[in-house]
Design a protein around this motif. Sequence first.
Motif, PDB file in Angstrom:
ATOM      1  N   LEU A 145       0.828  -1.214   0.000  1.00 52.97           N
ATOM      2  CA  LEU A 145       0.000   0.000   0.000  1.00 52.97           C
ATOM      3  C   LEU A 145       0.859   1.259   0.000  1.00 52.97           C
ATOM      4  O   LEU A 145       0.549   2.224  -0.697  1.00 52.97           O
ATOM      5  N   GLY A 146       1.936   1.250   0.768  1.00 53.04           N
ATOM      6  CA  GLY A 146       2.822   2.418   0.796  1.00 53.04           C
ATOM      7  C   GLY A 146       3.373   2.715  -0.585  1.00 53.04           C
ATOM      8  O   GLY A 146       3.393   3.867  -1.036  1.00 53.04           O
ATOM      9  N   ILE A 147       3.807   1.664  -1.272  1.00 51.23           N
ATOM     10  CA  ILE A 147       4.351   1.861  -2.627  1.00 51.23           C
ATOM     11  C   ILE A 147       3.245   2.345  -3.562  1.00 51.23           C
ATOM     12  O   ILE A 147       3.423   3.260  -4.369  1.00 51.23           O
ATOM     13  N   ASN A 148       2.081   1.730  -3.407  1.00 52.23           N
ATOM     14  CA  ASN A 148       0.957   2.116  -4.272  1.00 52.23           C
ATOM     15  C   ASN A 148       0.523   3.562  -4.008  1.00 52.23           C
ATOM     16  O   ASN A 148       0.210   4.298  -4.943  1.00 52.23           O
ATOM     17  N   ASP A 149       0.521   3.981  -2.745  1.00 54.43           N
ATOM     18  CA  ASP A 149       0.185   5.386  -2.417  1.00 54.43           C
ATOM     19  C   ASP A 149       1.091   6.332  -3.212  1.00 54.43           C
ATOM     20  O   ASP A 149       0.640   7.303  -3.808  1.00 54.43           O
ATOM     21  N   CYS A 150       2.380   6.017  -3.153  1.00 56.12           N
ATOM     22  CA  CYS A 150       3.388   6.886  -3.774  1.00 56.12           C
ATOM     23  C   CYS A 150       3.226   6.892  -5.298  1.00 56.12           C
ATOM     24  O   CYS A 150       3.156   7.954  -5.918  1.00 56.12           O
ATOM     25  N   LEU A 151       3.117   5.698  -5.872  1.00 53.98           N
ATOM     26  CA  LEU A 151       3.069   5.631  -7.343  1.00 53.98           C
ATOM     27  C   LEU A 151       1.748   6.148  -7.902  1.00 53.98           C
ATOM     28  O   LEU A 151       1.716   6.705  -9.006  1.00 53.98           O
ATOM     29  N   ALA A 152       0.672   5.986  -7.127  1.00 57.60           N
ATOM     30  CA  ALA A 152      -0.618   6.491  -7.623  1.00 57.60           C
ATOM     31  C   ALA A 152      -0.563   8.006  -7.777  1.00 57.60           C
ATOM     32  O   ALA A 152      -1.178   8.566  -8.687  1.00 57.60           O
ATOM     33  N   ARG A 153       0.208   8.678  -6.922  1.00 59.88           N
ATOM     34  CA  ARG A 153       0.346  10.142  -7.069  1.00 59.88           C
ATOM     35  C   ARG A 153       1.122  10.484  -8.339  1.00 59.88           C
ATOM     36  O   ARG A 153       0.933  11.534  -8.933  1.00 59.88           O
ATOM     37  N   ILE A 154       2.016   9.598  -8.734  1.00 59.36           N
ATOM     38  CA  ILE A 154       2.898   9.903  -9.871  1.00 59.36           C
ATOM     39  C   ILE A 154       2.293   9.440 -11.197  1.00 59.36           C
ATOM     40  O   ILE A 154       2.317  10.160 -12.196  1.00 59.36           O
ATOM     41  N   ILE A 155       1.724   8.231 -11.197  1.00 60.04           N
ATOM     42  CA  ILE A 155       1.240   7.690 -12.487  1.00 60.04           C
ATOM     43  C   ILE A 155      -0.268   7.454 -12.500  1.00 60.04           C
ATOM     44  O   ILE A 155      -0.813   7.014 -13.502  1.00 60.04           O
ATOM     45  N   GLY A 156      -0.933   7.716 -11.376  1.00 53.89           N
ATOM     46  CA  GLY A 156      -2.391   7.631 -11.361  1.00 53.89           C
ATOM     47  C   GLY A 156      -2.923   6.333 -10.796  1.00 53.89           C
ATOM     48  O   GLY A 156      -2.179   5.422 -10.455  1.00 53.89           O
ATOM     49  N   LYS A 157      -4.257   6.292 -10.733  1.00 51.29           N
ATOM     50  CA  LYS A 157      -4.915   5.192 -10.023  1.00 51.29           C
ATOM     51  C   LYS A 157      -4.922   3.882 -10.792  1.00 51.29           C
ATOM     52  O   LYS A 157      -5.399   2.866 -10.284  1.00 51.29           O
ATOM     53  N   GLN A 158      -4.425   3.916 -12.012  1.00 54.41           N
ATOM     54  CA  GLN A 158      -4.315   2.637 -12.720  1.00 54.41           C
ATOM     55  C   GLN A 158      -3.177   1.798 -12.166  1.00 54.41           C
ATOM     56  O   GLN A 158      -2.943   0.685 -12.615  1.00 54.41           O
ATOM     57  N   CYS A 159      -2.463   2.356 -11.228  1.00 53.09           N
ATOM     58  CA  CYS A 159      -1.415   1.590 -10.547  1.00 53.09           C
ATOM     59  C   CYS A 159      -2.096   0.702  -9.499  1.00 53.09           C
ATOM     60  O   CYS A 159      -2.834   1.198  -8.644  1.00 53.09           O
ATOM     61  N   LYS A 160      -1.891  -0.603  -9.598  1.00 57.71           N
ATOM     62  CA  LYS A 160      -2.594  -1.564  -8.735  1.00 57.71           C
ATOM     63  C   LYS A 160      -1.600  -2.490  -8.049  1.00 57.71           C
ATOM     64  O   LYS A 160      -0.429  -2.575  -8.450  1.00 57.71           O
ATOM     65  N   ILE A 161      -2.115  -3.214  -7.071  1.00 55.47           N
ATOM     66  CA  ILE A 161      -1.304  -4.225  -6.386  1.00 55.47           C
ATOM     67  C   ILE A 161      -1.747  -5.588  -6.910  1.00 55.47           C
ATOM     68  O   ILE A 161      -2.896  -5.980  -6.722  1.00 55.47           O
ATOM     69  N   LYS A 162      -0.837  -6.260  -7.585  1.00 62.33           N
ATOM     70  CA  LYS A 162      -1.197  -7.608  -8.055  1.00 62.33           C
ATOM     71  C   LYS A 162      -0.817  -8.589  -6.952  1.00 62.33           C
ATOM     72  O   LYS A 162       0.318  -8.578  -6.483  1.00 62.33           O
ATOM     73  N   TRP A 163      -1.805  -9.387  -6.550  1.00 65.60           N
ATOM     74  CA  TRP A 163      -1.561 -10.340  -5.474  1.00 65.60           C
ATOM     75  C   TRP A 163      -0.341 -11.201  -5.774  1.00 65.60           C
ATOM     76  O   TRP A 163      -0.201 -11.646  -6.908  1.00 65.60           O
ATOM     77  N   PRO A 164       0.546 -11.443  -4.796  1.00 67.15           N
ATOM     78  CA  PRO A 164       0.420 -10.924  -3.431  1.00 67.15           C
ATOM     79  C   PRO A 164       1.015  -9.535  -3.252  1.00 67.15           C
ATOM     80  O   PRO A 164       0.478  -8.750  -2.477  1.00 67.15           O
ATOM     81  N   ASN A 165       2.089  -9.198  -3.961  1.00 67.40           N
ATOM     82  CA  ASN A 165       2.642  -7.858  -3.743  1.00 67.40           C
ATOM     83  C   ASN A 165       3.504  -7.393  -4.916  1.00 67.40           C
ATOM     84  O   ASN A 165       4.596  -6.880  -4.730  1.00 67.40           O
ATOM     85  N   ASP A 166       2.948  -7.538  -6.107  1.00 68.60           N
ATOM     86  CA  ASP A 166       3.590  -6.933  -7.274  1.00 68.60           C
ATOM     87  C   ASP A 166       2.929  -5.588  -7.535  1.00 68.60           C
ATOM     88  O   ASP A 166       1.745  -5.403  -7.246  1.00 68.60           O
TER      89      ASP A 166
END
Length: 258
Positions: free
Chosen positions: A93-114
């Motif tokens: 989630l921390g990584i996703n928080d950061c990247l979503a600000r940079i590249i947008g909400k299409q950034c997702k977490i693929k199970w388990p943590n990609d």
Amino acid sequence: MQNNIFLTLFVGQSLVKLSSVNSTNTYLKNQLSNSTPPAEGTVIMADHQFAGRGQQGNSWDSEAGKNLTFSILFFPDFLKISQQFLLNIAVSLGINDCLARIIGKQCKIKWPNDIYYQEQKLGGILIENGLSGANLKWSIVGIGLNVNQQNFNGNNGRASSISKILHQNYELPELLGQLCKDIERRYLQLKAGNQELLKAEYQERLFGLNQKRYFKVANQQVEGEILGVDNDGCLLLSQNGKLAKYALKEIAFIFDEQ
Ligand code: BTN
């Protein structure tokens, strides 16, 4: 070791930058047996890993100087071994928080943590734990993130980078500072007992949630709708109207050819 200007309480306050190392995870693990072990939040980063490690015994290859490859040391002794997936959740989630600000909400977490953008992998996480009794003692959180690399060979067209998405390079030290801050925030939420919030947000950002996708299970192709993840970190699917649950080694996503 270098002092730095990260706006964090502890993650990255001790930062070791290496030009070349086998694996930042291995380097940090070796440091744990020093007479003075590293402080919680120590970050080891490398311009180049010559034996970078990925999940399930895979290697992690990253072009020298173009990407982030780093490891963070945590002491999550408040987590039972059975709760270890919560750390994957917090870090993803921390990584996703950061990247979503940079590249947008299409950034997702693929199970388990990609870390994914659309159908392409931007990064991965390798967490290695040490135990004490029924609890975790230490965790080395290794993160590989494709930032400024343009060419990916041997990834079936399934890898991308921030610069390929933005069409411009991104400053690596700046990104590392932001990631440390976001990961620390999520780690502190976990430590404060906000597990339900973390689980709910992880689920919301899950790649393919509520979609029907194809998977490989016991060498067969199966179709299932992704429902979420359970407390053990297993993937939950609806298959022919029935609930099925899979551990990491039991199932793999199947992607269309690119
Ligand atoms: C995966 O997706 O398979 C996980 C990749 C994790 C790679 C990172 S790079 C920094 C750290 N050191 C390693 O050897 N691996 C992790």
